[in-house]
Design a protein around this motif. Sequence first.
Motif: not given
Length: 324
Positions: A187-197
Motif C-alpha cells: 500500500t505504501a508503494f502504491l500510495h506513498p503520499e499516505e505514509f510519513d516514512y
Amino acid sequence: MQKSLQNRENMQLLFLGTLALLVGVTVTVPAQEKRVHRQSDLSDHAHDDSHGFQYDHEAFLGKEEAKTFDQLSPEESKERLGKIVDRIDTDKDGFVSHAELHHWIKHRQRRYIEENVDKHWKDYDQNKDGKIAWTEYKNTTYGFYMDEEFDDVEDKMSYKSMLTRDERRFKSADRDGDGIATREEFTAFLHPEEFDYMKDVVIQETIEDIDKNGDKKINLQEYIGDMYTPEDGENEPEWVATEKKHFTEFRDTNKDGFLDANEVAQWILPGEVDHADNEAKHLIHETDKDNDGRLSLSEIMDRIDFIKVSTITDFGTLVNHDEL
C-alpha cells in the motif's frame, strides 16, 4: 490552457496525489507515472462551488460511487441517499454530526485506497503467499518488455527509467528490506503520499517530474511549465503572474532562484491538513439550515443538488449493495 489560481492550488495540495501507479496487468506498462503528493484526494474536481458541487459530491459519496449515483432517478437518489445517511448516523439519533460526517468521509478515502490495492494484489501475488516480492511485481509489470531489453517499446529509456523508479520506491516501502512487501508495505508503494516514512520518495519524484534540466532543483521556468503551457497566440492568464510571485516571495525561501528538496517539501507537504475534516465542516455549513451544528435527513434532502449533482463525474461505481 485556462486554469484559475484556486484550481491550481487545489490540485497541488489535494488532487494530483493518490495514484502514482495504476498499472495494468502483465505486459501493459504505463507510459508515464503521475506525481504523488501528501494528501489523498477527496475528488478529482476543484473545490469551487461557483462552478458546481462535483467536489462535495465525490467527497460525500466517495469517488467509487459518484458516477452511478448520478445516473439514478430523483426518487432512487433520495432512497439511496437516505440509506447512506442512516449509515453515517452511527449513534442513531436522527442527525449527522460533524464527527460522524468526518468519520464517514475518512472512511470513503480509506476504502478507495484499499479497493485500489485489492484490484492490483491478485495480479502481482503470483505465488499466492499473501505477499508481493519485488521480483513478482517486476516480472508481472515489465517481464515481457525486459526479455527484449525494452527494444519493442518506442521510448526505451523512459521504460528503463520507470523500472528504476519503481524499484527505488519498492525498496523504500519495504521497511524490513527483505525484498518482499506485506500488504501495508505494498500500500505504501502504491500510495506513498499516505505514509510519513515515504515522504522523501514523494519529494524526490516531484522534483524529478518537474526538473527538466537535471540539476535536481526547480527553477521558475520549470515551476510554471509544470502548470501552464501557452498555446499559440494565447495571452498569459493572470494566475500565472500570481504563481510567479508566489514562487519568488513564498516558495523560494532562501531566494536563490530555485526550489531545493527542503523548499519542495514545504510546498507539497505543508503540514497535516485534514481535508476530510475541512470538507465535513463545509458540508455542514452549506446544508445546516437551522444552524444547530448537525444535519437532519430533511436538511440533507433539501440540498440534494449539493450532495448529488448531475451526470458530470467520470469516476467509479456505486456503493456495494451489501453495504446498504
